[in-house]
Motif scaffolding. Structure first.
Motif: not given
Length: 163
Positions: A36, A41, A44, A132
């Protein structure tokens, strides 16, 4: 005699297995928190099934504020049943879908005793994928000095971990 028909008193928790689980859960949380701190993110990717998990999660829990999860709200009798039904949808899709996983309650905090909740793995994925994609976990880089200093703010390709 079938094992399931034997009295519960015959079974004890193996302390070495509990220690192994706790070690694995802490390693997972450390790795995830450092990731993180390292990437944008919004890109991600936690599993090969992120799109399905996120879509199903938001269909089943459209109003859930994932910025701060109150343990008593997700584990009360009504929501516990909803979460169980959600998790079971991923029984054959997500490996170790019910494995106990540590999750931060508040996106503005790190993993600490007061900010950590034990949840099934797929519930962790659902909430963290939402955090995210909704940009809530990007604040971690600003709030904490993590082990990894690589800041890939301009990253244009998804980063895959923990799959």
């Amino acid at each position: 005699m079938d094992v399931l028909t034997r009295p519960a008193e015959e079974f004890v928790n193996d302390e070495s297995l509990e220690l192994l689980w706790a070690t694995r859960a802490m390693e997972h949380s450390d790795i995830y928190f450092n990731v993180l701190c390292s990437v944008d993110t919004r890109w991600l990717k936690l599993t090969p099934h992120d799109d399905l998990i996120y879509t199903t999660f938001r269909q089943d829990f459209p109003e859930l504020n994932v910025s701060y999860i109150k343990e008593n709200e997700i584990k009360n009798n009504i929501n516990k049943a909803k979460w169980r039904a959600f998790c079971e949808k991923f029984k054959t899709i997500v490996e170790d879908y019910s494995f106990g996983t540590l999750m931060r309650a508040d996106t503005k905090g790190d993993y600490s005793e007061s900010n950590t909740i034990l949840v099934p793995r797929v519930q962790f994925y659902a909430i963290e994928i939402a955090r995210n994609r909704e940009g809530l976990n990007n604040e971690v880089k600003k709030l904490f000095k993590c082990a990894s200093k690589a800041n890939m703010e301009d990253q244009s390709q998804p980063t895959e971990i923990l799959a």
